[in-house]
Design a protein around this motif. Structure first.
Motif, PDB file in Angstrom:
ATOM      1  N   SER A 199       0.812  -1.219   0.000  1.00  0.00           N
ATOM      2  CA  SER A 199       0.000   0.000   0.000  1.00  0.00           C
ATOM      3  C   SER A 199       0.843   1.266   0.000  1.00  0.00           C
ATOM      4  CB  SER A 199      -0.928   0.005   1.222  1.00  0.00           C
ATOM      5  OG  SER A 199      -1.810  -1.102   1.202  1.00  0.00           O
ATOM      6  N   ILE A 208      -4.969  -0.743   6.498  1.00  0.00           N
ATOM      7  CA  ILE A 208      -5.456   0.357   7.350  1.00  0.00           C
ATOM      8  C   ILE A 208      -4.293   1.113   7.974  1.00  0.00           C
ATOM      9  CG2 ILE A 208      -6.806   0.906   9.402  1.00  0.00           C
ATOM     10  CD1 ILE A 208      -8.510  -1.616   8.723  1.00  0.00           C
ATOM     11  N   PHE A 228      -2.892   3.400   5.425  1.00  0.00           N
ATOM     12  CA  PHE A 228      -3.834   4.510   5.225  1.00  0.00           C
ATOM     13  C   PHE A 228      -3.709   5.521   6.354  1.00  0.00           C
ATOM     14  CE2 PHE A 228      -7.960   6.461   6.063  1.00  0.00           C
ATOM     15  CZ  PHE A 228      -8.304   6.965   4.818  1.00  0.00           C
ATOM     16  N   SER A 279      -0.463   7.516   6.051  1.00  0.00           N
ATOM     17  CA  SER A 279      -0.443   8.482   4.941  1.00  0.00           C
ATOM     18  C   SER A 279      -1.333   9.686   5.220  1.00  0.00           C
ATOM     19  CB  SER A 279      -0.886   7.804   3.643  1.00  0.00           C
ATOM     20  OG  SER A 279      -2.255   7.433   3.705  1.00  0.00           O
ATOM     21  N   LYS A 280      -2.395   9.483   6.003  1.00  0.00           N
ATOM     22  CA  LYS A 280      -3.356  10.558   6.278  1.00  0.00           C
ATOM     23  C   LYS A 280      -3.168  11.161   7.671  1.00  0.00           C
ATOM     24  CE  LYS A 280      -5.693   9.644   2.438  1.00  0.00           C
ATOM     25  NZ  LYS A 280      -5.731  10.589   1.295  1.00  0.00           N
ATOM     26  N   VAL A 328     -10.627   6.903  10.793  1.00  0.00           N
ATOM     27  CA  VAL A 328     -10.752   5.768   9.872  1.00  0.00           C
ATOM     28  C   VAL A 328     -12.199   5.282   9.843  1.00  0.00           C
ATOM     29  CG1 VAL A 328     -10.097   3.370   9.451  1.00  0.00           C
ATOM     30  CG2 VAL A 328      -8.359   5.036  10.122  1.00  0.00           C
ATOM     31  N   GLN A 366     -14.091   4.278   2.108  1.00  0.00           N
ATOM     32  CA  GLN A 366     -12.856   4.443   1.346  1.00  0.00           C
ATOM     33  C   GLN A 366     -11.848   3.353   1.713  1.00  0.00           C
ATOM     34  OE1 GLN A 366     -10.969   8.239   1.992  1.00  0.00           O
ATOM     35  NE2 GLN A 366      -9.243   7.785   0.608  1.00  0.00           N
ATOM     36  N   VAL A 367     -11.731   3.071   3.004  1.00  0.00           N
ATOM     37  CA  VAL A 367     -10.799   2.049   3.472  1.00  0.00           C
ATOM     38  C   VAL A 367     -11.219   0.665   2.979  1.00  0.00           C
ATOM     39  CG1 VAL A 367      -9.904   0.903   5.532  1.00  0.00           C
ATOM     40  CG2 VAL A 367     -10.125   3.402   5.484  1.00  0.00           C
ATOM     41  N   LEU A 409     -10.033  -0.054  -0.475  1.00  0.00           N
ATOM     42  CA  LEU A 409      -8.600  -0.360  -0.524  1.00  0.00           C
ATOM     43  C   LEU A 409      -8.327  -1.803  -0.117  1.00  0.00           C
ATOM     44  CD1 LEU A 409      -7.211   2.920   1.104  1.00  0.00           C
ATOM     45  CD2 LEU A 409      -7.182   2.316  -1.321  1.00  0.00           C
TER      46      LEU A 409
END
Length: 579
Positions: free
Chosen positions: A74, A544, A547, A550-551, A558, A564-565, A568
């Protein structure tokens, strides 16, 4: 900020006890003594270094490897801490390579009609984690074992599939092998850094010659020894770093000083319970059947309560046990050239069984755990571990001496190379339950969530589903504990869902869990602890974590972005059932 670091008298007593025990075991003490006699260069102090990463996975489990691959895939710079030299957990280092899949059906009690073929659904390729599915399809069942469609020697999966998959992600993934977690740095609701100890054997040819119960204190010691040089590694990241506890022993949960579940709850879904009452532990080992007499240097030891267990009344019991987890074989029955893995249960009803150790719980109590955090050594009871090792050797001897008449005991020998050790047992024990998280807002996955009602094809559906799994509730009872009545109730699990909240911890914003450490009850864990479910939850945790890193997102954020998760995760592994 909190930091754990000092030694305790209890730890010193353990070291002395297990040093004495190792000297009494003629099988493995020989190599240890030789190592001490050799001229070696032992570093006076451990070396030190620092590593930064987006995602840090404390591992050793099947879920940990899946999480590491998914995180790196990811786009996150990922570090996996692996206690042994074999990645994969119960697939490899914990010595349970035959893969556990759902085998049960839901039957109408009045008519006997099958209303839901759970096994067929679980084994549908569309419902399996792709990386694991494709690897197992190529491996097949060279052992013709009957416990699983996939009975194989772990090295074949490791060398031909797992290691190449890791190599494919090497630009983003660093694996610290033969490394254990020592301490955590914490600031409020965030984990800041993790200190690990990496060991390098002074005599590589003698690696895994000493049994784990005698050697684990050395693994966790900062001080170089006659067997190992040491490197102390501090692993941290920026303000968005994410940690994942996918250890077999729930080590980050314990080291963080946070709340966690352990053992059997008094009532399903509650937090209170008996932290000395869990599932039995086992050391697997492999045996070979020779065409003629063969030498066998394994020790002949004794243990109480050895026998055929649940097969006590079967005339073909020995043959069925031999072929149950057979890893290599040509015939339907025992045949010269066979290699079989032994992981045979204990049956409380008849008070006997195989190498399952039912007389003690391997996870230390919360009180004892708290006393050892300042000089962490995994949080396991080394006395129970040593007894489980002894039982494995005793079962090996019992099985030889009770073979059918057509096989002489001398035809059966311990097969050392299969599990990658020179003592013949698995590198680490296979545990079935451990310390478990308490999730966001106190969420706990329960057995009720896995069963559903009579009209349902699945367990409870969740809006934040991120993984799927299927297996019956399967408890290997301890013989010296009394279990609450609800633990012994028969519950028919359906293909079930795992929500994101089961991968969270209520006390920390940047800590996820996967595999056996998930936020779940004892009974739910008894159905989620198997290979495919661990791979599924691990993959979700890895995606996760990447994610979140990155965010710079918290667990609550989350949950608010769950759709959105889910997209992915779904790109890497199924999160919905196909029928």
């Amino acid at each position: 900020m909190r930091l754990a670091n000092a030694e305790t008298p209890r730890v010193l007593r353990y070291k002395l006890l297990h040093s004495v025990m190792s000297l009494l075991r003629s099988f493995f003490c020989c190599s240890a003594v030789l190592a001490l006699q050799c001229d070696v260069t032992v570093a006076q102090t451990a070396t030190k270094r620092e590593i930064t990463a987006d995602v840090v996975i404390a591992g050793g489990s099947t879920a940990a490897l899946a999480a590491a691959i998914a995180s790196a895939d990811s786009g996150a710079d990922t570090v996996l801490i692996e206690p042994t030299d074999w990645i994969g957990g119960q697939l490899t280092s914990s010595g349970v390579p035959p893969v556990d899949e759902a085998w049960h059906n839901i039957v109408e009690k009045q008519t006997g009609e099958v209303v839901l073929d759970v096994a067929k659904i679980a084994r549908d390729p569309r419902n399996m984690p792709p990386i694991l599915r494709d690897a197992l399809k190529q491996i097949g069942n060279p052992g013709r074992g009957w416990v699983s469609r996939f009975c194989y020697q772990p090295k074949s999966l490791l060398e031909n599939h797992l290691e190449p998959e890791v190599k494919r992600h090497s630009s983003r993934l660093v694996i610290l092998r033969e490394t254990v977690v020592k301490e955590l740095e914490i600031d409020g609701q965030r984990l800041l850094a993790l200190t690990a100890i990496r060991r390098t054997a002074n005599h590589p040819e003698r690696s895994y010659s000493a049994l784990p119960s005698t050697e684990i204190p050395d693994w966790y010691s900062r001080v170089p020894s006659e067997r190992f040089n040491k490197e102390i590694i501090r692993i941290s990241g920026g303000k968005s770093v994410v940690f994942v506890d996918a250890t077999e022993w729930g080590e980050l949960l314990a080291l963080s000083g946070s709340s966690y579940l352990q053992g059997v709850e008094l009532r399903e879904g509650e937090l209170d319970g008996n932290d000395r009452c869990g599932q039995s532990v086992v050391f697997g080992f492999a045996q070979r059947l020779h065409a003629a007499a063969s030498s066998d240097r394994a020790p002949e030891v004794q243990a109480v309560g050895l026998g055929l267990g649940k097969f006590a009344e079967r005339v073909d019991a020995w043959r069925k046990i031999w072929t149950y987890r057979r890893l290599l074989g040509n015939g339907s029955g025992p045949t010269a050239g066979d290699i079989t893995l032994q992981n045979w249960g204990y049956e409380p009803r008849v008070k006997n069984g195989g190498n399952d150790y039912p007389f003690g719980y391997i996870i230390l109590t919360r009180k004892d755990t708290a006393e050892t955090v300042n000089d962490w050594q995994g949080g396991v009871d080394l006395r129970v571990m040593a007894a489980a090792e002894n039982r494995a050797y005793a079962w090996r001897h019992w099985l030889k001496r009770n073979a059918p008449e057509e096989f002489a005991p001398e035809q059966i020998s311990l097969e050392y190379g299969v599990l990658g050790t020179s003592h013949g047992l698995s590198k680490l024990p296979y545990i079935r339950d451990t310390r478990r998280s308490i999730g966001l807002d106190g969420f706990i996955l329960t057995i009720n969530d896995l069963t559903g009602d009579a009209r349902s094809k699945t367990g409870k559906t969740f809006h934040d589903c991120i993984a799927i799994g299927s297996y019956p509730a399967d408890v290997h009872f301890l013989d010296n504990q009394i279990y609450p009545s609800h633990i012994k109730e028969h519950r028919e699990t359906r293909p079930f869902y795992i929500p994101f909240r089961a991968l969270t911890h209520r006390d920390f914003d940047n800590l996820l869990v996967a595999g056996k450490t998930m936020a779940q009850s004892f009974m739910a864990n008894s159905a989620t602890r198997v290979h495919p479910v661990e791979w599924s939850s691990g993959t979700a945790a890895g995606v996760i974590a990447a994610f979140m890193a990155s965010k710079n997102a918290t667990k609550s954020e989350v949950l608010r972005s769950i759709e959105q998760v889910q997209k992915l995760i779904k790109a890497k592994t199924p999160i919905d059932w196909s029928f």
